[in-house]
Design a protein around this motif. Structure first.
Motif, short mmCIF file in Angstrom:
data_model
loop_
_atom_site.label_atom_id
_atom_site.label_comp_id
_atom_site.label_asym_id
_atom_site.label_seq_id
_atom_site.Cartn_x
_atom_site.Cartn_y
_atom_site.Cartn_z
N MET A 232 0.81 -1.21 0.00
CA MET A 232 0.00 0.00 0.00
C MET A 232 0.85 1.27 0.00
O MET A 232 0.40 2.32 -0.43
N VAL A 233 2.11 1.14 0.44
CA VAL A 233 3.00 2.31 0.45
C VAL A 233 3.24 2.80 -0.98
O VAL A 233 3.20 4.01 -1.24
N TYR A 234 3.49 1.87 -1.90
CA TYR A 234 3.75 2.29 -3.29
C TYR A 234 2.50 2.88 -3.94
O TYR A 234 2.59 3.78 -4.77
N TRP A 235 1.35 2.37 -3.56
CA TRP A 235 0.11 2.95 -4.07
C TRP A 235 -0.01 4.40 -3.59
O TRP A 235 -0.37 5.29 -4.37
N TYR A 236 0.32 4.64 -2.33
CA TYR A 236 0.23 6.00 -1.79
C TYR A 236 1.26 6.91 -2.46
O TYR A 236 0.97 8.06 -2.81
N ILE A 237 2.48 6.39 -2.66
CA ILE A 237 3.51 7.17 -3.35
C ILE A 237 3.03 7.54 -4.76
O ILE A 237 3.22 8.67 -5.22
N TYR A 238 2.41 6.58 -5.43
CA TYR A 238 1.87 6.82 -6.77
C TYR A 238 0.87 7.98 -6.76
O TYR A 238 0.95 8.89 -7.60
N ILE A 239 -0.04 7.98 -5.79
CA ILE A 239 -1.05 9.04 -5.70
C ILE A 239 -0.39 10.39 -5.44
O ILE A 239 -0.74 11.41 -6.06
N VAL A 240 0.59 10.41 -4.55
CA VAL A 240 1.29 11.66 -4.23
C VAL A 240 2.03 12.19 -5.46
O VAL A 240 1.97 13.39 -5.78
N LEU A 241 2.72 11.30 -6.18
CA LEU A 241 3.46 11.71 -7.37
C LEU A 241 2.54 12.22 -8.47
O LEU A 241 2.87 13.18 -9.18
N ILE A 242 1.39 11.57 -8.62
CA ILE A 242 0.40 12.03 -9.60
C ILE A 242 -0.01 13.47 -9.30
O ILE A 242 -0.09 14.32 -10.19
N ASN A 243 -0.26 13.75 -8.02
CA ASN A 243 -0.65 15.10 -7.64
C ASN A 243 0.47 16.11 -7.87
O ASN A 243 0.22 17.22 -8.34
N LEU A 244 1.70 15.72 -7.56
CA LEU A 244 2.83 16.61 -7.80
C LEU A 244 3.00 16.90 -9.29
O LEU A 244 3.20 18.05 -9.70
N LYS B 177 8.72 14.88 -16.78
CA LYS B 177 9.02 13.55 -17.31
C LYS B 177 9.67 12.67 -16.24
O LYS B 177 9.40 11.47 -16.15
N PHE B 178 10.52 13.29 -15.44
CA PHE B 178 11.16 12.55 -14.35
C PHE B 178 10.11 12.04 -13.36
O PHE B 178 10.15 10.89 -12.92
N LEU B 179 9.15 12.90 -13.04
CA LEU B 179 8.05 12.48 -12.17
C LEU B 179 7.24 11.36 -12.82
O LEU B 179 6.79 10.43 -12.15
N GLN B 180 7.07 11.45 -14.13
CA GLN B 180 6.33 10.40 -14.84
C GLN B 180 7.02 9.04 -14.70
O GLN B 180 6.35 8.02 -14.52
N SER B 181 8.34 9.03 -14.79
CA SER B 181 9.07 7.77 -14.65
C SER B 181 8.85 7.18 -13.26
O SER B 181 8.67 5.96 -13.10
N GLN B 182 8.84 8.04 -12.25
CA GLN B 182 8.59 7.58 -10.89
C GLN B 182 7.14 7.13 -10.70
O GLN B 182 6.87 6.18 -9.96
N ILE B 183 6.23 7.82 -11.36
CA ILE B 183 4.81 7.44 -11.29
C ILE B 183 4.61 6.03 -11.83
O ILE B 183 3.96 5.19 -11.20
N TYR B 184 5.19 5.76 -13.00
CA TYR B 184 5.06 4.42 -13.59
C TYR B 184 5.68 3.36 -12.68
O TYR B 184 5.13 2.27 -12.51
N LEU B 185 6.83 3.69 -12.10
CA LEU B 185 7.52 2.73 -11.25
C LEU B 185 6.71 2.45 -9.98
O LEU B 185 6.53 1.29 -9.59
N ALA B 186 6.20 3.50 -9.35
CA ALA B 186 5.41 3.33 -8.13
C ALA B 186 4.10 2.59 -8.42
O ALA B 186 3.69 1.70 -7.66
N GLU B 187 3.45 2.95 -9.53
CA GLU B 187 2.20 2.27 -9.87
C GLU B 187 2.46 0.80 -10.20
O GLU B 187 1.69 -0.08 -9.79
N GLY B 188 3.53 0.54 -10.92
CA GLY B 188 3.86 -0.84 -11.25
C GLY B 188 4.11 -1.68 -10.01
O GLY B 188 3.61 -2.80 -9.88
#
Length: 202
Positions: A1-13, A53-64
């Motif tokens: 669930m931590v990575y899911w939360y990180i994904y949500i935070v990164l999406i907002n950023l 784009k850097f945030l996008q790479s992290q978003i994909y990684l966290a969501e994955g």
């Protein structure tokens, strides 16, 4: 669930960053069904900054990672630690209590987490290309940060984690039904907070 939360935070950023760039470029925010899709579509209208784009790479990684862990749980390939004193809901509250109280990000709840991960499975996860997209973006960004050793090192770490996780995802999906002799674990040996999946047969 931590990575899911990180994904949500990164999406907002990323959305806030995207909105600032759009406003400074005189382009209104385009409404789409998914926030991540709006970031993808933005590339059709104007050049996305390297920071987004850097945030996008992290978003994909966290969501994955979030979806991979959810799929492992849903298909009972791994079993989360059980405690007689804490349900999954209680663990969620304990981990994110301060963020939830501060509404960071807004509208997040345990119910949101459950609804977004309940259907995660490897038959669909392998087609989503989260890790491939993260790896692709990290590779593309290297030319933007050629003079920044720290960012180059971070991009290499993201690229490595994405590559290894994509391999692990492919192996797990090809196994089909859960195999008791196959052990799946995660390590932070390649990145300080994005884990790498390890698949071994005992």
């Amino acid at each position: 669930m931590v990575y899911w939360y990180i994904y949500i935070v990164l999406i907002n950023l990323a959305e806030k960053k995207h909105l600032r760039i759009g406003m400074s470029s005189g382009i209104g925010k385009k409404k789409t069904k998914k926030k991540r899709d709006s970031l993808k579509d933005a590339g059709m209208n104007y050049q996305i900054s390297a920071a987004v784009k850097f945030l996008q790479s992290q978003i994909y990684l966290a969501e994955g990672l979030g979806m991979m862990l959810a799929a492992l749980r849903n298909e009972r390939r791994i079993f989360p630690p059980q405690s007689p004193f804490s349900t999954e809901h209680e663990i969620f509250i304990q981990q994110f209590e301060l963020l939830l109280k501060a509404c960071l990000p807004d509208g997040i709840s345990y119910q949101t987490y459950k609804e977004s991960t309940a259907q995660a499975n490897f038959s669909t996860l392998v087609m989503c290309d989260y890790f491939k997209e993260a790896q692709k973006i990290a590779k593309e960004l290297k030319s933007n940060f050629a003079n920044d050793p720290e960012m180059m090192a971070e991009l290499r770490r993201i690229e490595l984690v994405a590559e290894r996780n994509n391999i692990a995802l492919t192996v797990i999906s090809r196994l089909g039904t859960p195999d008791p002799s196959v052990k799946i674990s995660f390590t932070l040996s390649h990145h300080p907070f994005f884990a790498t999946a390890i698949v071994k047969r005992s």
